[in-house]
Design a protein around this motif. Sequence first.
Motif, PDB file in Angstrom:
ATOM      1  N   ARG A  12       0.853  -1.203   0.000  1.00 14.85           N
ATOM      2  CA  ARG A  12       0.000   0.000   0.000  1.00 14.85           C
ATOM      3  C   ARG A  12       0.885   1.248   0.000  1.00 14.85           C
ATOM      4  NH1 ARG A  12      -4.852   0.104   3.049  1.00 14.85           N
ATOM      5  NH2 ARG A  12      -3.698   1.226   4.645  1.00 14.85           N
ATOM      6  N   ILE A  13       0.718   2.051  -1.044  1.00 15.38           N
ATOM      7  CA  ILE A  13       1.510   3.271  -1.182  1.00 15.38           C
ATOM      8  C   ILE A  13       0.574   4.473  -1.123  1.00 15.38           C
ATOM      9  CG2 ILE A  13       3.062   4.595  -2.669  1.00 15.38           C
ATOM     10  CD1 ILE A  13       3.921   1.930  -3.922  1.00 15.38           C
ATOM     11  N   MET A  14       0.813   5.355  -0.159  1.00 15.66           N
ATOM     12  CA  MET A  14       0.029   6.587  -0.056  1.00 15.66           C
ATOM     13  C   MET A  14       0.739   7.673  -0.846  1.00 15.66           C
ATOM     14  SD  MET A  14      -1.030   8.858   3.282  1.00 15.66           S
ATOM     15  CE  MET A  14      -2.295   7.740   3.857  1.00 15.66           C
ATOM     16  N   LEU A  15      -0.014   8.368  -1.686  1.00 16.00           N
ATOM     17  CA  LEU A  15       0.514   9.511  -2.430  1.00 16.00           C
ATOM     18  C   LEU A  15      -0.252  10.754  -2.014  1.00 16.00           C
ATOM     19  CD1 LEU A  15       0.570   7.067  -4.977  1.00 16.00           C
ATOM     20  CD2 LEU A  15       2.022   8.920  -5.721  1.00 16.00           C
ATOM     21  N   ALA A  16       0.466  11.741  -1.515  1.00 22.80           N
ATOM     22  CA  ALA A  16      -0.141  13.023  -1.182  1.00 22.80           C
ATOM     23  C   ALA A  16      -0.110  13.865  -2.446  1.00 22.80           C
ATOM     24  CB  ALA A  16       0.634  13.700  -0.058  1.00 22.80           C
ATOM     25  N   VAL A  17      -1.281  14.299  -2.906  1.00 23.90           N
ATOM     26  CA  VAL A  17      -1.365  15.032  -4.168  1.00 23.90           C
ATOM     27  C   VAL A  17      -2.033  16.387  -3.946  1.00 23.90           C
ATOM     28  CG1 VAL A  17      -1.372  12.934  -5.573  1.00 23.90           C
ATOM     29  CG2 VAL A  17      -3.548  13.905  -4.809  1.00 23.90           C
ATOM     30  N   GLN A  41       6.291   3.983 -12.650  1.00 21.33           N
ATOM     31  CA  GLN A  41       7.424   3.502 -13.443  1.00 21.33           C
ATOM     32  C   GLN A  41       8.490   2.779 -12.631  1.00 21.33           C
ATOM     33  OE1 GLN A  41       8.881   6.945 -15.527  1.00 21.33           O
ATOM     34  NE2 GLN A  41       6.920   7.270 -16.576  1.00 21.33           N
ATOM     35  N   LYS A  42       8.766   3.242 -11.423  1.00 16.07           N
ATOM     36  CA  LYS A  42       9.891   2.698 -10.655  1.00 16.07           C
ATOM     37  C   LYS A  42       9.501   1.674  -9.600  1.00 16.07           C
ATOM     38  CE  LYS A  42      12.853   5.455 -12.622  1.00 16.07           C
ATOM     39  NZ  LYS A  42      13.843   4.977 -13.567  1.00 16.07           N
ATOM     40  N   ILE A  43       8.269   1.734  -9.108  1.00 19.01           N
ATOM     41  CA  ILE A  43       7.878   0.799  -8.057  1.00 19.01           C
ATOM     42  C   ILE A  43       6.873  -0.224  -8.575  1.00 19.01           C
ATOM     43  CG2 ILE A  43       6.791   0.553  -5.791  1.00 19.01           C
ATOM     44  CD1 ILE A  43       7.955   3.257  -5.038  1.00 19.01           C
ATOM     45  N   VAL A  44       5.752   0.257  -9.089  1.00 22.15           N
ATOM     46  CA  VAL A  44       4.703  -0.659  -9.542  1.00 22.15           C
ATOM     47  C   VAL A  44       5.156  -1.436 -10.765  1.00 22.15           C
ATOM     48  CG1 VAL A  44       2.347  -0.810 -10.450  1.00 22.15           C
ATOM     49  CG2 VAL A  44       2.858   0.766  -8.555  1.00 22.15           C
ATOM     50  N   SER A  49      -1.063  -5.809  -9.912  1.00 23.20           N
ATOM     51  CA  SER A  49      -1.910  -6.462  -8.901  1.00 23.20           C
ATOM     52  C   SER A  49      -1.240  -6.512  -7.525  1.00 23.20           C
ATOM     53  CB  SER A  49      -2.271  -7.880  -9.346  1.00 23.20           C
ATOM     54  OG  SER A  49      -1.097  -8.664  -9.436  1.00 23.20           O
ATOM     55  N   GLY A  50       0.031  -6.169  -7.448  1.00 25.52           N
ATOM     56  CA  GLY A  50       0.752  -6.232  -6.179  1.00 25.52           C
ATOM     57  C   GLY A  50       0.709  -4.948  -5.369  1.00 25.52           C
ATOM     58  N   PHE A  51      -0.025  -3.947  -5.865  1.00 21.83           N
ATOM     59  CA  PHE A  51      -0.017  -2.644  -5.212  1.00 21.83           C
ATOM     60  C   PHE A  51      -1.415  -2.061  -5.096  1.00 21.83           C
ATOM     61  CE2 PHE A  51       4.172  -3.198  -6.923  1.00 21.83           C
ATOM     62  CZ  PHE A  51       4.993  -2.718  -5.919  1.00 21.83           C
ATOM     63  N   GLU A 103      -6.959   2.874 -15.740  1.00 20.77           N
ATOM     64  CA  GLU A 103      -6.447   2.652 -17.094  1.00 20.77           C
ATOM     65  C   GLU A 103      -5.303   1.649 -17.100  1.00 20.77           C
ATOM     66  OE1 GLU A 103      -7.427   7.128 -18.869  1.00 20.77           O
ATOM     67  OE2 GLU A 103      -5.361   6.586 -18.370  1.00 20.77           O
ATOM     68  N   ILE A 104      -4.463   1.683 -16.060  1.00 17.32           N
ATOM     69  CA  ILE A 104      -3.312   0.774 -16.039  1.00 17.32           C
ATOM     70  C   ILE A 104      -3.535  -0.448 -15.155  1.00 17.32           C
ATOM     71  CG2 ILE A 104      -1.629   2.529 -16.669  1.00 17.32           C
ATOM     72  CD1 ILE A 104      -0.920   2.857 -13.780  1.00 17.32           C
TER      73      ILE A 104
END
Length: 180
Positions: A12-17, A41-44, A49-51, A103-104
């Motif tokens: 689980r990755i939280m992104l503050a936008v 690009q660098k993590i997922v 399906s792993g994120f 989309e991805i």
Amino acid sequence: METTEPEANVTRIMLAVNESSIKGYPHASISSRGAFEWTIQKIVRSNTSGFKLLFLHVQAPHEDEFEDMDSIYAFPEDFKTMKHRDQTRGLHLLEYFVTRCHEIGVACEAWVKEGDPKEVICRQAKRMRPDLLVVGNRGLGPFQRVIAGTVSEFCVKHAECPVVSIKRSPGETPRDPVDD
């Protein structure tokens, strides 16, 4: 056989936008888009399906910043309209990221909170317990950091999870580097 929750093996990755601060540009900020694209690009990469991405947009209370300076507020409903407009802008911002995730093929959740962005991001990171917090970084110099402040530095120091701060590339820097 032991059963596991569907998210047990998901990172689980939280992104503050946040919204762009460039006038007349109601879209995701340069730093937010950059942090999102870097994460994809660098993590997922191809392991969609792993994120699970957790998008948080924090709207700071508009204490001194009225966009509607010439408007007349005569009824309580007038202020509700203003608040609804701000919430709609936040939802529009999150819609961009949620749409891109779909989309991805990456699972995601998104929500809007109000308050001091640096405090709210750290509080939500503590509550949601992501594996990683990703924040954009405008790459301001020391003088600009004192004037404009920096949410990313605060999160690196105070969030109770690992934090990655992604600088925007020099080619994406607007004329005024404080803009994003």
